[in-house]
Design a protein around this motif. Structure first.
Motif, short mmCIF file in Angstrom:
data_model
loop_
_atom_site.label_atom_id
_atom_site.label_comp_id
_atom_site.label_asym_id
_atom_site.label_seq_id
_atom_site.Cartn_x
_atom_site.Cartn_y
_atom_site.Cartn_z
N TRP A 200 0.80 -1.27 -0.20
CA TRP A 200 -0.15 0.07 -0.06
C TRP A 200 0.85 1.30 0.02
CZ3 TRP A 200 -4.37 1.26 -1.68
CH2 TRP A 200 -5.03 2.37 -1.27
N PRO A 201 1.89 1.33 0.85
CA PRO A 201 2.71 2.47 0.72
C PRO A 201 3.34 2.87 -0.65
CG PRO A 201 3.30 1.29 2.68
CD PRO A 201 2.36 0.55 1.77
N ALA A 202 3.93 1.69 -1.25
CA ALA A 202 4.38 2.10 -2.69
C ALA A 202 3.05 2.30 -3.48
CB ALA A 202 5.03 0.92 -3.14
N ILE A 203 1.87 2.01 -3.42
CA ILE A 203 0.93 2.26 -4.53
C ILE A 203 0.77 3.61 -4.28
CG2 ILE A 203 -1.66 1.76 -4.72
CD1 ILE A 203 -1.10 -1.24 -4.20
N THR A 204 0.38 4.17 -2.76
CA THR A 204 0.17 5.55 -2.73
C THR A 204 1.11 6.50 -3.22
OG1 THR A 204 1.02 5.36 -0.51
CG2 THR A 204 -1.32 5.04 -0.80
N GLN A 205 2.40 6.03 -2.98
CA GLN A 205 3.61 6.92 -3.75
C GLN A 205 3.49 7.07 -5.33
OE1 GLN A 205 7.39 4.94 -2.78
NE2 GLN A 205 8.54 6.61 -3.84
N HIS A 206 3.08 6.26 -5.76
CA HIS A 206 2.92 6.21 -7.13
C HIS A 206 1.34 6.41 -7.77
CE1 HIS A 206 7.10 5.02 -8.05
NE2 HIS A 206 6.97 4.37 -6.82
N TRP A 207 0.73 6.92 -7.21
CA TRP A 207 -0.76 7.06 -7.16
C TRP A 207 -1.04 7.93 -8.74
CZ3 TRP A 207 -3.27 11.68 -8.26
CH2 TRP A 207 -2.26 13.05 -7.68
N GLY A 208 -0.40 8.62 -8.98
CA GLY A 208 -0.46 9.60 -10.24
C GLY A 208 -0.42 8.55 -11.37
N GLN A 209 0.73 7.58 -11.43
CA GLN A 209 1.13 6.85 -12.57
C GLN A 209 -0.18 5.65 -12.56
OE1 GLN A 209 3.22 7.90 -10.42
NE2 GLN A 209 5.64 7.81 -11.39
N ILE A 210 -0.50 5.27 -11.51
CA ILE A 210 -1.40 4.13 -11.27
C ILE A 210 -2.86 4.65 -11.92
CG2 ILE A 210 -2.68 2.74 -9.72
CD1 ILE A 210 -0.24 2.29 -8.08
N LEU A 211 -3.01 6.00 -11.51
CA LEU A 211 -4.45 6.53 -12.06
C LEU A 211 -4.54 6.60 -13.38
CD1 LEU A 211 -5.41 9.57 -9.83
CD2 LEU A 211 -6.56 7.17 -10.03
N TYR A 212 -3.10 6.84 -14.04
CA TYR A 212 -3.12 7.03 -15.40
C TYR A 212 -3.21 5.43 -16.12
CZ TYR A 212 -1.14 7.33 -20.32
OH TYR A 212 -0.79 7.48 -21.48
N LEU A 213 -2.34 4.48 -15.23
CA LEU A 213 -2.65 3.16 -16.08
C LEU A 213 -4.04 2.87 -15.89
CD1 LEU A 213 0.48 1.80 -14.61
CD2 LEU A 213 0.23 2.03 -16.89
N GLY A 214 -4.76 3.18 -15.02
CA GLY A 214 -6.15 2.61 -14.80
C GLY A 214 -7.11 3.39 -15.68
N LEU A 215 -7.21 4.82 -15.53
CA LEU A 215 -8.16 5.31 -16.28
C LEU A 215 -7.90 5.50 -17.60
CD1 LEU A 215 -8.45 8.50 -13.87
CD2 LEU A 215 -10.07 6.63 -14.28
N VAL A 216 -6.66 5.64 -18.11
CA VAL A 216 -6.54 5.81 -19.50
C VAL A 216 -5.98 4.37 -20.36
CG1 VAL A 216 -5.09 6.96 -21.42
CG2 VAL A 216 -5.74 8.19 -19.27
N VAL A 217 -4.90 3.83 -19.77
CA VAL A 217 -4.50 2.67 -20.22
C VAL A 217 -5.23 1.41 -20.35
CG1 VAL A 217 -2.52 1.10 -20.56
CG2 VAL A 217 -1.92 3.46 -20.09
N THR A 218 -6.02 1.51 -19.15
CA THR A 218 -6.97 0.10 -19.15
C THR A 218 -8.31 0.56 -19.29
OG1 THR A 218 -5.25 -0.58 -17.24
CG2 THR A 218 -7.81 -1.47 -17.71
N ALA A 219 -9.08 1.56 -18.74
CA ALA A 219 -10.56 1.86 -18.93
C ALA A 219 -10.72 2.34 -20.38
CB ALA A 219 -10.80 3.02 -18.06
N VAL A 220 -10.04 3.47 -20.97
CA VAL A 220 -10.16 3.92 -22.07
C VAL A 220 -10.08 2.92 -23.21
CG1 VAL A 220 -9.51 5.44 -23.77
CG2 VAL A 220 -9.76 6.28 -21.55
#
Length: 305
Positions: A200-220
């Motif tokens: 979880w700490p590493a996930i929160t540290q990279h929240w911007g990249q994970i949001l991009y991967l989730g919203l754009v690279v995966t969802a879109v």
């Protein structure tokens, strides 16, 4: 439907798939900053949970056929992710990209099993695309266990492309994407659950990249694929997906300062030639015959079962 309208929709589908591969091409530079501290299973779970939340308003209240197709697609989609992730742990990412590109020939070969015709131009274009990706990425060496896992990813994704072509004719794209993503998010979260607390700490540290991967690279891209394959055949789709490593090389050169040598340029050129060949051949035949573009042949009942 008139030839002109069919042509316009087909062109829209091609542009959507090119945009999809362009987005996928940005994945490697983004992942490079994340995978050093976030485990593959936690990263997959996080990006799919983000994507599933975006599409949650379109989850059907009750539609047995949609749920069945969405779960089937989601299962095959997740299988391709897991097998490729396991493979990349033991082989270079560029080598995995080459093995994954084999779905460009696997899709039409599987289509033969469903009674489809395999045009010579399709074989030529697929061969050029594989040579192009290999020229860009293959570093030599024999096939090992990691390559077999990556090959499993290529086979899984080839099946996914064929299944999606069938499912897009029966369901709205938004609802179909919602069911797929919800299923993958649930299963991947269960897979990652034992280590999520420490990650979880590493996930929160990279929240911007994970949001991009989730919203754009995966969802879109899940949505653009579902829309585009209403109008673009499975074998064309697989061929267009070989543009992904081309865009990955471009973005790595641009964002990470990696070298783009003669081999990379030559390989990218072959993939582009293959893509043009796949489109120009059918267009030229239709123009010479003065007939409309033939509708996509329906898949066999086995694919719809």
């Amino acid at each position: 439907m008139s030839f002109t309208k069919t042509n316009i929709l087909h062109t829209r589908g091609i542009l959507l798939l090119v945009a999809t591969t362009l987005i996928w091409g940005t994945t490697f530079p983004v992942l490079k900053a994340v995978v050093a501290s976030v485990s593959p299973e936690a990263l997959i779970a996080a990006r799919f949970v983000v994507a599933a939340l975006v599409f949650s308003p379109w989850l059907p209240r009750f539609n047995t056929r949609l749920l069945r197709d969405g779960v089937l697609l989601g299962g095959v989609y997740l299988a391709s992710y897991i097998t490729l992730t396991v493979g990349v742990e033991t082989i270079a990412a560029s080598q995995a990209a080459f093995v994954l590109s084999l779905n460009v020939i696997l899709v039409p070969l599987f289509g033969l099993l469903l009674g489809r015709r395999l045009q010579s131009a399709t074989v030529l274009a697929a061969g050029l695309a594989i040579v192009g990706v290999g020229t860009m990425s293959w570093e030599g060496g024999g096939f090992g266990v990691g390559d077999l896992w990556a090959l499993g990813g290529a086979i899984s994704y080839a099946v996914y492309i064929l299944l999606l072509e069938s499912a897009t004719r029966r369901h709205p794209p938004l609802a179909l994407a919602a069911v797929q993503l919800a299923f993958v998010a649930a299963v991947s979260t269960l897979w990652a659950a034992p280590g999520l607390g420490t990650q979880w700490p590493a996930i929160t540290q990279h929240w911007g990249q994970i949001l991009y991967l989730g919203l754009v690279v995966t969802a879109v891209t899940t949505l653009t694929q579902a829309i585009a394959q209403k109008w673009v055949s499975a074998h064309e789709t697989a061929l267009l997906y070989t543009l992904e490593p081309v865009f990955a090389v471009v973005f790595s050169f641009w964002l990470l300062g990696e070298q783009l040598g003669t081999r990379g340029l030559a390989g990218a050129g072959l993939v582009l030639v293959a893509t043009v060949l796949s489109q120009s051949q059918e267009t030229m035949v239709n123009w010479l015959k003065g007939t409309k573009r033939p509708a996509k042949a329906p898949l066999c009942d086995e694919m719809e079962a």
